[in-house]
Design a protein around this motif. Sequence first.
Motif, PDB file in Angstrom:
ATOM      1  N   THR A1049       0.845  -1.184   0.000  1.00  0.00           N
ATOM      2  CA  THR A1049       0.000   0.000   0.000  1.00  0.00           C
ATOM      3  C   THR A1049       0.882   1.236   0.000  1.00  0.00           C
ATOM      4  O   THR A1049       2.061   1.169   0.377  1.00  0.00           O
ATOM      5  N   ARG A1050       0.316   2.328  -0.420  1.00  0.00           N
ATOM      6  CA  ARG A1050       1.071   3.579  -0.472  1.00  0.00           C
ATOM      7  C   ARG A1050       1.278   4.126   0.933  1.00  0.00           C
ATOM      8  O   ARG A1050       0.360   4.138   1.748  1.00  0.00           O
ATOM      9  N   THR A1052       2.361   7.556   2.399  1.00  0.00           N
ATOM     10  CA  THR A1052       2.614   8.948   2.020  1.00  0.00           C
ATOM     11  C   THR A1052       3.259   9.747   3.133  1.00  0.00           C
ATOM     12  O   THR A1052       3.773  10.837   2.889  1.00  0.00           O
ATOM     13  N   ASN A1061       6.084   3.907  -3.592  1.00  0.00           N
ATOM     14  CA  ASN A1061       4.852   4.525  -4.087  1.00  0.00           C
ATOM     15  C   ASN A1061       4.891   4.664  -5.597  1.00  0.00           C
ATOM     16  O   ASN A1061       3.881   4.464  -6.286  1.00  0.00           O
ATOM     17  N   THR A1538      -3.294  10.544   7.392  1.00  0.00           N
ATOM     18  CA  THR A1538      -3.723  10.985   6.077  1.00  0.00           C
ATOM     19  C   THR A1538      -4.976  10.220   5.663  1.00  0.00           C
ATOM     20  O   THR A1538      -5.345   9.212   6.268  1.00  0.00           O
ATOM     21  N   GLU A1539      -5.632  10.702   4.614  1.00  0.00           N
ATOM     22  CA  GLU A1539      -6.850  10.069   4.155  1.00  0.00           C
ATOM     23  C   GLU A1539      -6.576   8.648   3.685  1.00  0.00           C
ATOM     24  O   GLU A1539      -7.354   7.721   3.958  1.00  0.00           O
ATOM     25  N   GLU A1540      -5.465   8.442   2.975  1.00  0.00           N
ATOM     26  CA  GLU A1540      -5.137   7.099   2.500  1.00  0.00           C
ATOM     27  C   GLU A1540      -4.865   6.155   3.655  1.00  0.00           C
ATOM     28  O   GLU A1540      -5.243   4.977   3.616  1.00  0.00           O
ATOM     29  N   GLU A1541      -4.217   6.663   4.704  1.00  0.00           N
ATOM     30  CA  GLU A1541      -3.953   5.816   5.859  1.00  0.00           C
ATOM     31  C   GLU A1541      -5.251   5.457   6.587  1.00  0.00           C
ATOM     32  O   GLU A1541      -5.405   4.333   7.081  1.00  0.00           O
ATOM     33  N   TYR A1544      -6.876   2.771   4.499  1.00  0.00           N
ATOM     34  CA  TYR A1544      -6.146   1.509   4.622  1.00  0.00           C
ATOM     35  C   TYR A1544      -6.428   0.844   5.971  1.00  0.00           C
ATOM     36  O   TYR A1544      -6.678  -0.372   6.042  1.00  0.00           O
ATOM     37  N   SER A1582     -14.324   1.187  -5.849  1.00  0.00           N
ATOM     38  CA  SER A1582     -13.225   1.831  -5.131  1.00  0.00           C
ATOM     39  C   SER A1582     -12.544   0.919  -4.128  1.00  0.00           C
ATOM     40  O   SER A1582     -11.438   1.223  -3.675  1.00  0.00           O
ATOM     41  N   ARG A1584     -13.536   0.462  -1.098  1.00  0.00           N
ATOM     42  CA  ARG A1584     -13.637   1.080   0.214  1.00  0.00           C
ATOM     43  C   ARG A1584     -14.866   0.563   0.950  1.00  0.00           C
ATOM     44  O   ARG A1584     -15.838   0.119   0.341  1.00  0.00           O
TER      45      ARG A1584
END
Length: 1942
Positions: A1049-1050, A1052, A1061, A1538-1541, A1544, A1582, A1584
Amino acid sequence: MAATTQFSKEDREKMTKRCVIHSELMMLHGHDVTGYLPPLPSLERPTTAIRLPRVWLYNNPAMRQLGHRPGSRRPIQSATTTTTRSLPATLLPREASQSTYVSYVRQVINARLPERPASCVAKMTSINYKKISAVEPEGLIQPKKLLRPESVADFRVVTEVVTSGLRMPKHTLRRRGNVKLNENAIPEPGDNVPRGPDTGRWNEDILRVLKGDINDLPPPIPTSVRIFLSGPLPDLVAERRALENSACPQLRQHCQSLGLEFQLVDVKWGQTEDVLLETNRFELLKCSRVSLGPSLVVLFGDRYGPTCLVPELTVSDMELLLRVAEANAIANRQLLMECYALDENDHSGLYKLQHLSVAPSDVKQQLLEVVQRTADIAMKTGKMSPDRRKEFIMSDVEFEMAEYLKQTKVPGLGALCFIRRLGGLADSLRDPLIPQYIDILRFNKDARIDGDYRMQRDRLILDVKSEFGIGNCKSREVAWHGAGVETERPEHSDYLAALVADFVNNVKVLIDRNRQEWTIKHRYYSLFTEVVRHARVCARYWNTFTGQGQLLAAVQMYLVDRQRHTRPLVLYGGAGCGKTALVSAIARNGSQWLGDTCVPVVRYIGTSQQSSDVRLLMLSICLQICSVYNVDPPSEEHWESGTRMARQLQSLLELVSRHHGKKRPLLLLLDDIDQLLTAERADTLFWLPHECPPDVYIIVSISASNDVAIKRLQRKIQLSGNFLSVNHFVDADLSDVIQRSLEKYGRQISEDQTEVLLEAVRRNPHPLYVSILIHQAASWQSHTHVEAGTLPVDMEEAFRQVLRGLDEDLGTEFVETALLYMSLLPYGVSEVELCDVMTVSGKVLQELVRYYEPMHTSVATVCRRLVEKLLHRLADFLIERHSDKKTLIGWRHRIYRTMCLNIYLGFAEAPLSASQKARQCYRHLMQLFTNDGAVRKLIEHAGRTIEVECHVMPQPSVPDNIRKCTLLPSLIYNYHQQIGPLKQQCLCNFRWLLTKLQAASVNGALLDFQLVDTRDPEVDLVREFLMQARSALKLDPCSLMPQLRGCMTRITRDSFHALTNAMLDACDTAVVETTRCMLVPVFTCFPSPSAPCKTKLWNLVDMLYLERSSNLAVVKTKEGNVEVWDVDNREMVFSLGVTVNRVTPNVFCSESTVLTMTAHSLSVWDIECGTFTAEMDLTEARGPAASSVSHFCHTRLFDLVALLISDDDFNQTIVVLQPAERLVKLRLAEFDVKDEFFPDSADFTSDGRLLVFVKARSEVAENDQNIDFVKVHIVDVETGERLGAIPAGSKKLHAVMLKNDTCLVVAWQDCSFDLYDVTRREIARQVEAPISNPVIIQSCQLTMNGDLVALTTTKVTNPLQQRSYSIWFWDTEDERSMQLLSRDCDPEEEEPTHLVVLETIQLVVLATPLTAVLSVWDVASKQCLHSVKAHTQVIDRVVPTDNPYRLYTCSSGEGLIKLWDFYEIISKAQDTNTRRRISSAMRRREKEGILKKLKPATRAKRRKSVRFAIEEANEEVEDDEGREGDISEEEEEEEELTEEEKVYNEQQSCLLYATTGVITADGRFVVVGSDRALPVVWATDSGRVVGHMSAVSSGTDVATAWVSLACDDSFVVGLTMGPRTRNDYPYIYRYQVWSLETGQPVHGTSAREIFATAAVVADDQERIVLTSIDYDSLGNRKSALTVRVIEIRGNHVVQQVTYGTLAVPTEIQLSEDQLHVVTNDIQMVGEPSASIWVLCIDPDKVDEKTRQPANEYYFEQGNKHKEYNATATAMLANGLALASGLNGDLQVWDIATCDYEGNLYHDPKVQDTKNPSLHNHDNKPINHMVVSSDGRYLLCGASDNTASLWDLEDEALVHTFAGHSGSVTRVAVSHDSHVVLTASSDLTVCVWHLKSPEKPICRLYIHVTATELQISKDKQTVIAIGASRNEPSRFMMFKLINLKKE
């Protein structure tokens, strides 16, 4: 019209099959069968001749009556017959049955057995036959039974196997998936078997070479297209430019696509004529030898070309010329004697032309006129023949033509000619440029064409057309405009373009034609090419071998000595002493010593890439032995493991010895085994058999400088007589050596020269030095004067002299650079690479342009002629190797490489990485392998700087470019000396990794990571990802895309994850661009490679020892067996054959050595070599009265072992043994009746001289505590003398440790220590406990500096007392102590008892056994960096490794060993602490007005020892005393995610512990139930989580057991589990309904609670059927089984039926009529278990009794009666149900009546389908069944690794899906029944399309065994739920992309 004959379809098929089979048999015997298979286009055919197979005719009695001779290979007219001729009835028995025909073929083969070619390789794919019987006495293998006799292809394969005599491998009989093998590995015999008249001869050659015959070897496989360009200069300069600029790039690209290199060799540039004539013969020979396709291209203009001088003259020719010149008074005749010199050292005695490069310019022309005039006169007078005279006036082009025709048998297959005529030359003879384009004669001011030269040119062209063929000669005419061919003119430009097109097309045609021939010969059996390479090396060294007669005699004695040859023979010696030549001589003489039937198998390690890798080396040896001895080769499952291949090699040698050894002994020769790559523990020599079976002989050679390897061999072989030292030449052999070596050159030297040479070599008889001097002596001519003492005195000086000669001829810069490139690269460089990299080197290119005028200034390239001359001059020092599909040129001996690096780089004084010159070479090589074909350089030419384009071979990053994939990472790292560029370009580059995996497999990709010697988060992450995805990438390298998407996973937040990444971004782009059908994870759903647990070893309970250098571990299994495991590859290496004694320890380990003990014997094992080094019987040591024997202590390598022996009277004796000598060295009686001191612990000093042991006596003190009275004893082992006894104190003893052989440390449990001086035999110092509070030591250990670190816990005397634990450090030198950390325990917290000190990084690891928690603590900051629950059971042991961040934990209760890596966690924690400290300091300085940039703390500070960390920690504490408030405030601040974290983290929390899932009809959402939460909703686009189902009230539900959709997907129905029911009633669930849109409960809290055990939604989706049982609050059962039908929207019961049974259904299905519930998973209470129950839910029809059809039916199997138990069920149409049992049967039942209706069976010929004993899937259980949505198809997944698709309308098997290597656990069918999905225990999911069901259209390794598998209606989304071993289940979602629309 011709009469026709009618043939029925059946007759035609039979005839066709038999003709095909006969044709195959004939081709295998070498017959020409062209046209023997008649075409049968229709049922009618004219009465034309029918060609019948010769094999049939030759062996048919009727044909013998007609006069045909058996075995004849020429065509037979009588073999062709017509229908008008009557043939005997036995000629073509069409009506014969298949079995009769098989018998007949068997007779045919047996009849022709003596003439049968011995090695014919059969096709090895998908054989449909059951078994091949054992070899018959004649060696013939015959098929027993064909499953499909009507299949021609299968019978063809069987007949090929029969005729070849090769045993068919059993593993190839199973159908396998599309597994791609590594191209570098040696595959099995392939598909392309050569056919035609030379087949028999070719097969015989194959077997002859495989048997070790090195005579008449076939030519090597060409790996390049090398064209010699011939033609006069300067009239063809424009053509040469056009070919170089336009044709060469096209041909390079074409050849590169075929895996070939392309070279256009132009010898004209920059060479004088005498130098040209010296070596052009060698160049022509090389081109014709190594080129695949064209090797010569001749360009002709209008000139004949300049004539060349004859390079050699015989004595008779020279005398004739001298006589004729003298008789005719020819001017300048003295030049004959001046320019030609007699060389008596040549065996032919020729006059040789001396070099004229330093002579005046007119000397050559004068000499040429003298020779030609003299030859003309001699011919006219009849003294010389015209043919001989022609050689004196021959041009260089004709000379090259003549040499080429001498070397080539068929010129038309490798030569082209292009002729250009200039129109109008005769009218322009006065033009100044005309002499460059035509031969003219000038008289004063007049000029005319030279008729003689014109005639010779025309004759030469006619000869060329005659030899080359008209089709290979192209002629064009262009107009003359005064300046030759001008590219500016359109006419000339068109001509050059046409020339380039013709050149390219003709070359391609010849390449393809020759490539096809070589492909047929070599591609199908790559083992043969590997054996040929080593046979060539053997032949080469054998030809130069001389001397060493004593060694040969010693080897012969070894071979005949039966006691010695039971172990391998080792030849060891210094570098260049002649070991390789000796091995070659042994291979050559083996047949004389062991008999003509001896089979020598020879490998020269390092000669090829396959011989450098230990796994591939063993594989090639095994395949060669199997081919020669006619046994099964190892299966593919062993190919990927060196350990398994070693076992296969040993078992194969034993098999050969047992069955073939007496008749055909095997001689295995391995030269230079220390040159093996260290991968897979090759340096430990585990692969080398330590015992040789009878009639199997193993001889290896090794360098004497490799002390470690020699010691390992000594421990492995244990026979000193099996080690032979290879020394220098003896004086008696030197003369013979010189004479034989010179004969190889065709030379001899004079007596004076011989004396000088002998004087030099007697001073230094080293074989390599002798060979260098002989190389120089070969160039001496008879008139060369050599003075005594002028020759070099040592090897390096002689080598320098050779290089100085090259510098003088070719230039210092050129020679130095070229040799450095050959020395820096492993295995050397190819010739094309050498030319290209020299072109890239600016200095070399500038030097060449300065001295040699280039043909064109816009394009630059290194003169290949100079490279060829360099290689020709060094031919005796170089050798060709094959690696990465290239033929490489490298140093013949490694000592040459070492001397070269020492001369040019000073390699002996400084490391290679410190040399700037070496780095420059690496930079040029890196530029070469990263170029795209357009490299530009600035050079000085003609006084100005110009930019030129360097024509080099482009190096694209494609899988076929294996050379680039292998070299580029090391070149980048060696040049930059940093990890950054290597990460960016290779290790963390998606495109590169994908290419590398396709080119060299995952093992090759992992080798690149070994270049990095430092830890890096990104590199570690990618490495762990490759390790985790290794199984998937082995199946399909292109699965890198889905694996990367599913695992990583990314990140950031951290800047050091920028490259990973970028990898994910590139992966997403590749997924969009790909056209392959692929399953792609929608989100990160696979196990993360960043998790700290890296490896899990199941069924292992303890790690007794870890050999850190080789990562070999001595482990204990669940059964108590002791085994040695390779923990990197997670496989067992070997078993020690002992069981761990739980009472008395019997296994002890130390430095790769293991001691195992039984009651009566003792064995010492070397775990690296895999053999025991000593074995001793303990009978003598025990004595007659011994009752028990236990281990006391041992030395480092178990040279000495002390045992403690007790008898029945408690008398104890210490016995010291020498296991290697089987000797009892010392016996000490140790029992004191007075004070009852017993030996407690002991140790030897490192030299083994002293034995130090402690005797202790336990007593109970006044405070009722046990104390130990201790005495320290010291004994001299050699003499047995007691050197002293020291009273040590009276406390509770914890441990005794020996420090540095001089100090004994006694640790007491109260945290005090006593140190005793062993040498002085007195107490040195006593260290008291550091604190007054009573503590207890739990664990302690010595650091590398000899200091002490201990883990202590509080001694609790009061239950209310605060418990705590601490880590203390003691400096044993100055007695200083320090508390590294201290922590109070919570009331429910357990105290740690295990301590591991990670000294180099100042960390400690604490383990709490009972809670199985690991915690990592930072000593400097006194903070816990990480804590993790390591096991589910108690931790028994913590084992550190060489890597300071890695350690192993063992849990016997869980049966698991885990490897942990805390680097990333520790790095992040330390970086966070550093950032916090810096941030706090910056804020303070900002307040003070001072802005300073602070450097963050480097991790280099963490590499200090713990001892030095004390002062550092004290300083940090003092500095930070006033800052604690700021730091604590900073630590309390939480960084915002962060939003990605956030996404995840939510994904990971929801995907674990998944139990069930369902996809909505529109495919937009997936509802997933979990064992830890209520259902959640995932968005398929997505990936999600978009919704959570809410609980009715807080805390009521904690898990979801089942979930489904209802009411047009508007509601979610499920069965949930609360805390009470989860623990007490595991099969009772709460029925709930939620809104899919809002996630809220539909019926609210007021609705009645309904509990159920199982549920199913009706087809209308408006009702749900529940089975339930009620319990009271005490857990007592209140009601029987109740079936309720509930209307979902209104939540009211529609129907309810109660049954008087105690059964608890957990899985139910609803019949088609919605009136019956069928279950196949029932838990019984107080009753026998049942498999299938039918529950009627119609109250009017229920009879209060549950129908159990499976319990009422018994079927007969043999003599036993078994009760039928179903493993899977499915609902069919028409009120039928299908049940499958453990035997794979598919039984159909009537649901309403419970009557048995019959079976589905795969064989349609079976009529009795009601027989229940009809089993499918090889009698294996069927695990899962589904019916397609239209009810037509049934899909079954079974334990035989296959899935079957059935047509229910026809009740027939449609197809069997075979592609898994494990049981098929789950299956699914798409809504339109076009796509099938199968999941298996091999952790893969396969997607199949019914249009092409033979193989899966895509396959994905999902890391879990799927228990749930579904596909959406639109066939775009696939979901799976599964778990790996003892791990929580996972939910996974995939997108099925690029599915072709059918």
